[in-house]
Design a protein around this motif. Structure first.
Motif, PDB file in Angstrom:
ATOM      1  N   ALA A 128       4.352  11.639   9.886  1.00 21.18           N
ATOM      2  CA  ALA A 128       5.382  12.599  10.166  1.00 21.18           C
ATOM      3  C   ALA A 128       5.500  13.636   9.035  1.00 21.18           C
ATOM      4  O   ALA A 128       6.131  14.416   8.993  1.00 21.18           O
ATOM      5  CB  ALA A 128       6.910  11.823   9.935  1.00 21.18           C
ATOM      6  N   GLY A 129       4.606  13.412   7.884  1.00 25.04           N
ATOM      7  CA  GLY A 129       4.712  14.383   6.956  1.00 25.04           C
ATOM      8  C   GLY A 129       5.419  14.137   5.596  1.00 25.04           C
ATOM      9  O   GLY A 129       5.629  14.964   4.688  1.00 25.04           O
ATOM     10  N   PHE A 130       5.781  12.743   5.348  1.00 27.95           N
ATOM     11  CA  PHE A 130       6.562  12.490   4.139  1.00 27.95           C
ATOM     12  C   PHE A 130       5.235  12.613   2.848  1.00 27.95           C
ATOM     13  O   PHE A 130       4.215  12.425   3.413  1.00 27.95           O
ATOM     14  CB  PHE A 130       6.941  11.027   3.929  1.00 27.95           C
ATOM     15  N   ASP A 131       5.751  13.212   1.771  1.00 33.68           N
ATOM     16  CA  ASP A 131       5.048  13.347   0.654  1.00 33.68           C
ATOM     17  C   ASP A 131       4.324  12.122   0.225  1.00 33.68           C
ATOM     18  O   ASP A 131       3.245  12.153  -0.661  1.00 33.68           O
ATOM     19  CB  ASP A 131       5.309  14.413  -0.313  1.00 33.68           C
ATOM     20  N   TRP A 132       5.063  10.927   0.300  1.00 29.06           N
ATOM     21  CA  TRP A 132       4.833   9.870  -0.206  1.00 29.06           C
ATOM     22  C   TRP A 132       5.288   8.836   0.435  1.00 29.06           C
ATOM     23  O   TRP A 132       6.606   8.634   0.774  1.00 29.06           O
ATOM     24  CB  TRP A 132       5.022   9.590  -1.773  1.00 29.06           C
ATOM     25  N   VAL A 133       4.580   7.817   0.788  1.00 28.57           N
ATOM     26  CA  VAL A 133       5.007   6.523   1.824  1.00 28.57           C
ATOM     27  C   VAL A 133       4.500   5.128   1.062  1.00 28.57           C
ATOM     28  O   VAL A 133       3.196   5.011   0.873  1.00 28.57           O
ATOM     29  CB  VAL A 133       4.515   6.599   3.240  1.00 28.57           C
ATOM     30  N   TYR A 134       5.326   4.236   1.063  1.00 24.71           N
ATOM     31  CA  TYR A 134       5.113   3.082   0.206  1.00 24.71           C
ATOM     32  C   TYR A 134       5.714   1.817   1.130  1.00 24.71           C
ATOM     33  O   TYR A 134       6.976   1.682   1.184  1.00 24.71           O
ATOM     34  CB  TYR A 134       5.929   3.039  -1.236  1.00 24.71           C
ATOM     35  N   TYR A 135       4.873   1.032   1.370  1.00 22.82           N
ATOM     36  CA  TYR A 135       5.462  -0.229   2.127  1.00 22.82           C
ATOM     37  C   TYR A 135       5.756  -1.169   0.869  1.00 22.82           C
ATOM     38  O   TYR A 135       5.172  -2.322   0.522  1.00 22.82           O
ATOM     39  CB  TYR A 135       3.946  -1.130   2.934  1.00 22.82           C
ATOM     40  N   GLN A 136       7.119  -0.804   0.306  1.00 13.93           N
ATOM     41  CA  GLN A 136       7.579  -1.368  -1.005  1.00 13.93           C
ATOM     42  C   GLN A 136       7.920  -2.870  -0.781  1.00 13.93           C
ATOM     43  O   GLN A 136       7.654  -3.771  -1.568  1.00 13.93           O
ATOM     44  CB  GLN A 136       8.556  -0.611  -1.508  1.00 13.93           C
ATOM     45  N   SER A 137       8.436  -3.392   0.426  1.00  9.59           N
ATOM     46  CA  SER A 137       9.143  -4.527   0.732  1.00  9.59           C
ATOM     47  C   SER A 137       9.111  -4.819   1.930  1.00  9.59           C
ATOM     48  O   SER A 137       8.687  -4.279   2.964  1.00  9.59           O
ATOM     49  CB  SER A 137      10.592  -4.401   0.143  1.00  9.59           C
ATOM     50  N   LYS A 138       9.085  -6.522   1.951  1.00 13.45           N
ATOM     51  CA  LYS A 138       9.089  -7.005   3.465  1.00 13.45           C
ATOM     52  C   LYS A 138      10.237  -6.377   4.333  1.00 13.45           C
ATOM     53  O   LYS A 138      10.282  -6.581   5.344  1.00 13.45           O
ATOM     54  CB  LYS A 138       9.164  -8.497   3.410  1.00 13.45           C
ATOM     55  N   ALA A 139      11.390  -5.827   3.497  1.00 14.14           N
ATOM     56  CA  ALA A 139      12.474  -5.516   3.938  1.00 14.14           C
ATOM     57  C   ALA A 139      12.676  -4.213   4.497  1.00 14.14           C
ATOM     58  O   ALA A 139      13.441  -3.585   5.322  1.00 14.14           O
ATOM     59  CB  ALA A 139      13.766  -6.061   3.267  1.00 14.14           C
ATOM     60  N   HIS A 140      11.702  -3.088   3.812  1.00 20.57           N
ATOM     61  CA  HIS A 140      11.935  -1.890   4.320  1.00 20.57           C
ATOM     62  C   HIS A 140      10.434  -1.041   3.814  1.00 20.57           C
ATOM     63  O   HIS A 140       9.871  -1.502   3.103  1.00 20.57           O
ATOM     64  CB  HIS A 140      13.108  -1.268   3.442  1.00 20.57           C
ATOM     65  N   ILE A 141      10.500   0.183   4.466  1.00 21.73           N
ATOM     66  CA  ILE A 141       9.499   1.248   3.812  1.00 21.73           C
ATOM     67  C   ILE A 141      10.226   2.276   2.953  1.00 21.73           C
ATOM     68  O   ILE A 141      11.259   2.905   3.348  1.00 21.73           O
ATOM     69  CB  ILE A 141       8.856   1.850   4.890  1.00 21.73           C
ATOM     70  N   HIS A 142       9.596   2.591   1.707  1.00 24.78           N
ATOM     71  CA  HIS A 142      10.150   3.762   0.971  1.00 24.78           C
ATOM     72  C   HIS A 142       9.504   4.957   1.468  1.00 24.78           C
ATOM     73  O   HIS A 142       8.039   5.039   1.316  1.00 24.78           O
ATOM     74  CB  HIS A 142      10.086   3.208  -0.589  1.00 24.78           C
ATOM     75  N   GLN A 189       0.852  -1.253   0.008  1.00 21.76           N
ATOM     76  CA  GLN A 189       0.000  -0.058  -0.181  1.00 21.76           C
ATOM     77  C   GLN A 189       0.859   1.234   0.122  1.00 21.76           C
ATOM     78  O   GLN A 189       2.025   1.406   0.413  1.00 21.76           O
ATOM     79  CB  GLN A 189      -0.990  -0.054   1.262  1.00 21.76           C
ATOM     80  N   PHE A 190       0.375   2.282  -0.662  1.00 21.49           N
ATOM     81  CA  PHE A 190       1.046   3.470  -0.660  1.00 21.49           C
ATOM     82  C   PHE A 190       0.153   4.692  -0.332  1.00 21.49           C
ATOM     83  O   PHE A 190      -1.086   4.592  -0.586  1.00 21.49           O
ATOM     84  CB  PHE A 190       2.052   3.792  -1.941  1.00 21.49           C
ATOM     85  N   SER A 191       0.645   5.684   0.337  1.00 24.04           N
ATOM     86  CA  SER A 191      -0.168   6.865   0.720  1.00 24.04           C
ATOM     87  C   SER A 191       0.630   8.157   0.489  1.00 24.04           C
ATOM     88  O   SER A 191       1.826   8.311   0.682  1.00 24.04           O
ATOM     89  CB  SER A 191      -0.268   6.685   2.190  1.00 24.04           C
TER      90      SER A 191
END
Length: 436
Positions: free
Chosen positions: A174-188, A52-54
Motif C-alpha cells: 500500500a506504500g507505507f514507508d516502514w512496516v514492522y510485524y512488531q507484535s503478535k497483537a498488531h502491525i506497526h 520482520q520489518f520492511s
C-alpha cells in the motif's frame, strides 16, 4: 543546412506519439522488457515473518520513514498538519474516546485508505482496524512517530492473528514507508513527514557538484552549459570506457531552489550528492571484487567481467546502502570506471537543482558515475524514450539552458508513463513539477 524550427518540433512530436504507441501494448501486456500481448501474472505476495520489518533498515533513517520532527500537540502550530480519517471501511478503536486515533498526516491517511481497500479485497467481509494512531497521552517512546500522526498500529476487524503476517505485506504494498510485524497483537506502520517527502523528491544535483570536462578540468554544475563535453560512460550499462559526452540540455534547471539531498560517501573519499529519486550505478560487490579498507589507501578495482557477474545496475539514490559498490573514476577518457565501497548515506541540504542530459545518458559527478535519469526505475527505458530529445538538441545546437523548471518533455513522459507503466515503476516518494 539548418532544418527549420517548426519542422523539428513537428518531427519531435510525431516521434513522441510513435513512442507512446509502441509503449502502450507493452504496458498493457506486461510492461517493459517482456513480449507484447502477454498478460503479467499476478504478483505473489509473501507475508512478513514475525519481527520482520520492511524495508530492512531502521524506521527513523533515510531509507525508511526518516527522522522525528517533534511532538504535535493540540495547542501547537503543527496540529493543523493532522487530518481526520472518517473512512467507513476502517474501524478505529479510539479507546480514549477523543478521536485521536483518526488524526494523522495526509500521507499516512492516503496509505491507510489504500490498505483498507486491499484488506477488503483479500478477505471479503473483513475490514482494516486501527488500534493506535496519533498519540497525545505519552504512551510511546520519546521519539515515536505516533506523536506526529505518522504512525498507526493495525489489525484486521476479526482480530484473526493468522492474517497479520499477510496484513503486514499488504501494508508494504500500500506504500507505507516502514512496516514492522512488531507484535503478535498488531502491525506497526509509519510514513515520511510531509516536509520530508516534498524536500526529497527530485532527480537532480546541487549547484556545487563537480563534473569533469574534456582536458581534465572540472566545472561546477551551476556553471555547466549545453554543448560542454563531460566525462560519462560510453555504454548505457556503465561497462564501457569513459568518454567525454556532450551535454544536450537540462531536464531540470532550478538554480535558486533549496532541497534535501542524499549524500553518498565511499571508502576512497569520493562523495556524490544527489536527490533521492535519481538513478545511481551500483553493484553488490560480490565475487571478491572489493574489500572495504581505510579511506584513501586502496586502488579501486577495475570494472571487468567479475563486476558484470556481480550485477551492475541502477537504483534510486535513496536505495543505495553502505557495503554496496558504486562506479567511480579519478581518471580521464579512455579509462574504465572502478568500484568503490559505499561507507555512508546521509541527508544534506543544498542549493540548486540541475539535471544535465548527455548524449550517452550518464555523467560522472564528483568522481561517481550516475545516470542522467530519475523517477522511473529503468535507466535503459528512460534513455530510449529520451532519444528524440537528444536528437532534437543535437540538430539545434542549443547554447543556453531552457527556462527554469522541469523540461516539458520528461514532464509529459512522467504523466503518461504512470498511466502506461503503473506507479510501481516510479520512485515511491512521488513526482511533481520541478521534482523528478
Amino acid at each position: 543546412m539548418r532544418i527549420p524550427f517548426h519542422l523539428l518540433t513537428a518531427s519531435l512530436c510525431a516521434t513522441v506519439l510513435l513512442l507512446l504507441l509502441l509503449l502502450a501494448p507493452a504496458s498493457e501486456g506486461c510492461g517493459p522488457g517482456r513480449g507484447y500481448g502477454k498478460r503479467r501474472p499476478p504478483k505473489k505476495l509473501i507475508p512478513l515473518a514475525y519481527k520482520q520489518f520492511s524495508p530492512n533498515v531502521a524506521e527513523k533513517t533515510l531509507g525508511a520513514s526518516g527522522r522525528p520532527e517533534g511532538k504535535i500537540t493540540r495547542n501547537s502550530e503543527r496540529f493543523k498538519e493532522l487530518t481526520p480519517n472518517y473512512n467507513t471501511d476502517i474501524i478505529f478503536k479510539d479507546e480514549e474516546d477523543t478521536g485521536a486515533d483518526r488524526l494523522m498526516t495526509q500521507r499516512c491517511k492516503d496509505k491507510l485508505n489504500s490498505l483498507a481497500i486491499s484488506v477488503m479485497n483479500m478477505w471479503p467481509g473483513v475490514k482494516l482496524r486501527v488500534t493506535e494512531g496519533w498519540d497525545e497521552d505519552g504512551h510511546h517512546s520519546e521519539d515515536s512517530l505516533h506523536y506526529e500522526g505518522r504512525a498507526v498500529d493495525i489489525t484486521t476487524s476479526d482480530r484473526d492473528r493468522n492474517k497479520y503476517a499477510m496484513l503486514a505485506r499488504l501494508a508494504v504494498e500500500a506504500g507505507f514507508d516502514w512496516v514492522y510485524y512488531q507484535s503478535k497483537a498488531h502491525i506497526h506502520c509509519s510514513v515520511k513527514s510531509e516536509h520530508s517527502v516534498a524536500a526529497k523528491t527530485g532527480g537532480c544535483f546541487p549547484g556545487d557538484a563537480q563534473v569533469t570536462l574534456s582536458g581534465g578540468v572540472t566545472k561546477r554544475m551551476q556553471d555547466l552549459r549545453p554543448g560542454d563535453h563531460v566525462l560519462a560512460s560510453s555504454t548505457t550499462d556503465g561497462h564501457g570506457p569513459l568518454i567525454y559526452s556532450p551535454v544536450s540540455s537540462f531536464l531540470d534547471y532550478q538554480p535558486n531552489v533549496t532541497k534535501t539531498f542524499c549524500r553518498i560517501g565511499t571508502d576512497t573519499g569520493l562523495i556524490i550528492t544527489v536527490t533521492a529519486a535519481h538513478l545511481i550505478f551500483v553493484t553488490d560487490c560480490t565475487g571478491g571484487l572489493t574489500e572495504p579498507t581505510t579511506r584513501g589507501t586502496r586502488e579501486d578495482t577495475p570494472l571487468g567481467a567479475k563486476s558484470r557477474e556481480a550485477g551492475v545496475r541502477t537504483v534510486f539514490a535513496s536505495e543505495v546502502r553502505p557495503g554496496q559498490c558504486v562506479l567511480t573514476s579519478h581518471g580521464k577518457a579512455g579509462s574504465r570506471a572502478s568500484l568503490s565501497v559505499v561507507t555512508f548515506v546521509e541527508e544534506q541540504g543544498g542549493t540548486g537543482l540541475y539535471a544535465p542530459l548527455t548524449q550517452h545518458g550518464s555523467i560522472v559527478v564528483n568522481g561517481v558515475l550516475a545516470s542522467c535519469y530519475a523517477a522511473v526505475d529503468n535507466h535503459h527505458l528512460a534513455h530510449w524514450v529520451l532519444t528524440p530529445l537528444r536528437f532534437f538538441y543535437s540538430l539545434m545546437g542549443r547554447s543556453e539552458p531552457q527556462s527554469h523548471g522541469l523540461h516539458w518533455y520528461p514532464r509529459l513522459l512522467q504523466r503518461l508513463g504512470k498511466t502506461l507503466l503503473g506507479a510501481g515503476h516510479f520512485h515511491p516518494w512521488g513526482t511533481e513539477q520541478g521534482h523528478r
